[in-house]
Design an enzyme around this catalytic site. Structure first.
Site, short mmCIF file in Angstrom:
data_model
loop_
_atom_site.label_atom_id
_atom_site.label_comp_id
_atom_site.label_asym_id
_atom_site.label_seq_id
_atom_site.Cartn_x
_atom_site.Cartn_y
_atom_site.Cartn_z
N GLY A 9 4.39 3.42 5.42
CA GLY A 9 4.16 4.53 4.87
C GLY A 9 3.40 5.85 5.18
N SER A 11 3.93 8.29 7.22
CA SER A 11 4.62 9.59 7.70
C SER A 11 4.13 10.87 6.99
CB SER A 11 6.05 9.14 7.95
OG SER A 11 6.48 8.85 6.78
N VAL A 52 9.55 2.94 13.63
CA VAL A 52 10.63 2.94 12.41
C VAL A 52 10.69 1.63 11.68
CG1 VAL A 52 12.68 3.73 11.60
CG2 VAL A 52 11.72 4.86 13.35
N SER A 132 -0.75 1.57 -8.50
CA SER A 132 -0.77 2.57 -9.43
C SER A 132 -1.22 2.46 -10.54
CB SER A 132 0.71 3.25 -9.43
OG SER A 132 0.91 4.15 -10.55
N TYR A 142 8.79 0.54 -11.96
CA TYR A 142 7.68 0.92 -10.86
C TYR A 142 6.39 0.32 -11.53
CZ TYR A 142 4.27 4.05 -8.46
OH TYR A 142 3.43 4.52 -7.77
N ALA A 144 5.80 -2.18 -13.50
CA ALA A 144 5.62 -3.43 -13.24
C ALA A 144 5.78 -3.98 -11.98
CB ALA A 144 7.10 -3.99 -14.06
N LYS A 146 4.19 -2.67 -9.52
CA LYS A 146 2.63 -2.47 -9.12
C LYS A 146 1.79 -3.43 -9.69
CE LYS A 146 2.99 1.41 -6.14
NZ LYS A 146 3.16 1.21 -4.79
N ILE A 175 -1.91 11.71 -8.02
CA ILE A 175 -2.48 12.31 -6.45
C ILE A 175 -1.39 13.75 -6.09
CG2 ILE A 175 -3.06 11.86 -4.25
CD1 ILE A 175 -4.57 10.36 -5.98
N1 LIG Z 1 1.33 10.45 -5.47
C1 LIG Z 1 0.88 9.87 -6.51
O1 LIG Z 1 0.64 10.55 -7.48
C2 LIG Z 1 0.73 8.20 -6.50
C3 LIG Z 1 0.03 7.90 -7.68
C4 LIG Z 1 -0.10 6.17 -7.88
C5 LIG Z 1 0.39 5.67 -6.51
N2 LIG Z 1 0.82 6.24 -5.38
C6 LIG Z 1 1.52 5.18 -4.56
O2 LIG Z 1 0.95 5.80 -3.44
C7 LIG Z 1 1.77 5.25 -1.97
C8 LIG Z 1 1.99 6.46 -1.40
O3 LIG Z 1 2.73 7.32 -2.00
P1 LIG Z 1 2.82 9.00 -1.65
O4 LIG Z 1 2.17 9.46 -3.06
O5 LIG Z 1 1.76 9.22 -0.61
O6 LIG Z 1 4.27 9.50 -1.58
P2 LIG Z 1 5.18 10.15 -0.43
O7 LIG Z 1 4.57 11.19 -0.13
O8 LIG Z 1 6.64 10.10 -0.95
O9 LIG Z 1 5.01 9.07 0.65
C9 LIG Z 1 5.62 7.74 0.57
C10 LIG Z 1 5.73 7.08 2.11
O10 LIG Z 1 6.11 5.79 1.97
C11 LIG Z 1 7.33 5.73 2.75
N3 LIG Z 1 7.97 4.80 2.35
C12 LIG Z 1 8.68 4.58 1.18
N4 LIG Z 1 9.38 3.55 1.24
C13 LIG Z 1 9.36 2.78 2.27
C14 LIG Z 1 9.93 1.69 2.91
N5 LIG Z 1 10.78 1.01 1.92
N6 LIG Z 1 9.64 1.33 3.88
C15 LIG Z 1 8.78 2.02 4.89
N7 LIG Z 1 8.19 3.20 4.49
C16 LIG Z 1 8.50 3.71 3.15
C17 LIG Z 1 7.71 7.13 2.98
O11 LIG Z 1 8.60 7.32 4.33
P3 LIG Z 1 10.15 7.36 4.50
O12 LIG Z 1 10.68 7.82 3.00
O13 LIG Z 1 10.49 7.89 5.66
O14 LIG Z 1 10.38 5.73 4.54
C18 LIG Z 1 6.43 7.75 3.22
O15 LIG Z 1 5.82 7.78 4.43
C19 LIG Z 1 2.98 4.84 -2.69
O16 LIG Z 1 3.02 3.29 -2.63
C20 LIG Z 1 2.84 5.11 -4.17
O17 LIG Z 1 3.50 4.28 -5.07
C21 LIG Z 1 1.21 7.75 -5.45
#
Ligand SMILES: NC(=O)c1ccc[n+]([C@@H]2O[C@H](COP(=O)([O-])OP(=O)(O)OC[C@H]3O[C@@H](n4cnc5c(N)ncnc54)[C@H](OP(=O)(O)O)[C@@H]3O)[C@@H](O)[C@H]2O)c1
Length: 238
Positions: A9, A11, A52, A132, A142, A144, A146, A175
């Site tokens: 993840g 990207s 990928v 999370s 979600y 559960a 995490k 975030i």
């Molecule tokens: N933003 C927040 O407030 C927040 C808070 C708590 C926890 N988190 C956690 O932080 C992590 C990153 O989230 P983010 O906020 O940076 O969200 P984001 O901007 O949507 O990025 C998610 C990343 O994960 C990749 N991804 C999702 N499902 C995937 C899969 N099955 N296989 C491979 N890659 C996958 C996406 O790429 P593709 O879609 O191209 O696969 C993307 O690169 C997540 O685990 C999320 O649950 C985020």
């Protein structure tokens, strides 16, 4: 010495900031994601390698592990709340499908990727899972998923610790500057999330990247099996 770092993840969002930070330190960095165009675009911008890979697909994960080879740091960042933008599931089949999607995205992906590369982690290596704040109030699939990831992290630590490996989970609060909310964050909700912090601000990807950097550093070698909360005080452990 340059390390090899795998960021699933990587990207977009937080993963991209984590990957860029390791790359700036001179490490070999491999990032993954499912959207090939987005992934290769990011890889060329931050000078990382792109593979990928859907983290929940065993075949793709096996190929990823072969492509990466020996490594020092695994960051299981891939994930997100698959209920966002989805109709509320009606009926057991729909509930099962919705829960499986969140479990695949947030638990199984990390389990598969870790399992696939565990034998290739160099001594002193580390795994960093990303949970999370939602796990503390796990009324959703979600949250559960995490929470289960955090529990699995603690168990894995006991298993791999004797090999000189560590594993921890970073639990972010809200975030911003990510695609997590898919454009559905309202001003009112954002204000409430910021008001819940002691710091009176939203977190940003660099807050998490800095914590990942520390957990992967020599100074963190006695930290393992832990959940590290990064949320500005929105959830405290006492
Ligand atoms: N933003 C927040 O407030 C927040 C808070 C708590 C926890 N988190 C956690 O932080 C992590 C990153 O989230 P983010 O906020 O940076 O969200 P984001 O901007 O949507 O990025 C998610 C990343 O994960 C990749 N991804 C999702 N499902 C995937 C899969 N099955 N296989 C491979 N890659 C996958 C996406 O790429 P593709 O879609 O191209 O696969 C993307 O690169 C997540 O685990 C999320 O649950 C985020």
């Amino acid at each position: 010495m340059a390390r090899t770092v795998l960021v699933t993840g990587g990207s977009r969002g937080i993963g991209r900031a984590v990957a860029a930070r390791f790359r700036q330190a001179g490490d070999r960095v491999v990032i993954t994601g499912r959207d090939a165009a987005k992934l290769t675009g990011t890889a060329s911008e931050i000078d990382a390698e792109a593979v990928v890979c859907d983290a929940a697909d065993p075949r793709q994960v096996r190929e990823l592990a072969e492509a990466v080879g020996e490594l020092d740091v695994l960051v299981n960042m891939a994930g997100g709340n698959t209920d966002i933008g989805r109709e509320k599931p009606e009926g057991l089949d729909a509930v099962a499908a919705a829960w499986r999607d969140n479990l695949d995205a947030n638990l199984l992906g990390a389990v598969l990727t870790t399992t696939a590369v565990l034998g290739s982690l160099n001594p002193g290596g580390t795994v960093i899972n990303v949970g999370s704040i939602a796990a503390e109030y796990a009324g959703s699939a979600y949250g559960a998923a995490k929470a289960a990831l955090a529990a699995w992290t603690a168990g894995l630590s006991a298993e791999i610790g004797p090999r000189g490996l560590t594993v921890n989970l970073i639990s972010p609060g809200y975030i911003e500057d990510t695609d997590f909310f898919r454009g559905r964050m309202t001003e009112q909700r954002r204000d409430a999330l910021v008001a819940a912090t002691h710091t009176r601000r939203a977190g940003n990807p660099d807050d998490i990247a800095a914590t990942v950097e520390f957990l992967a550093s020599p100074g963190a070698r006695h930290i393992t099996g832990q959940t590290i909360h990064v949320n500005g005080g929105a959830h405290t452990t006492r």
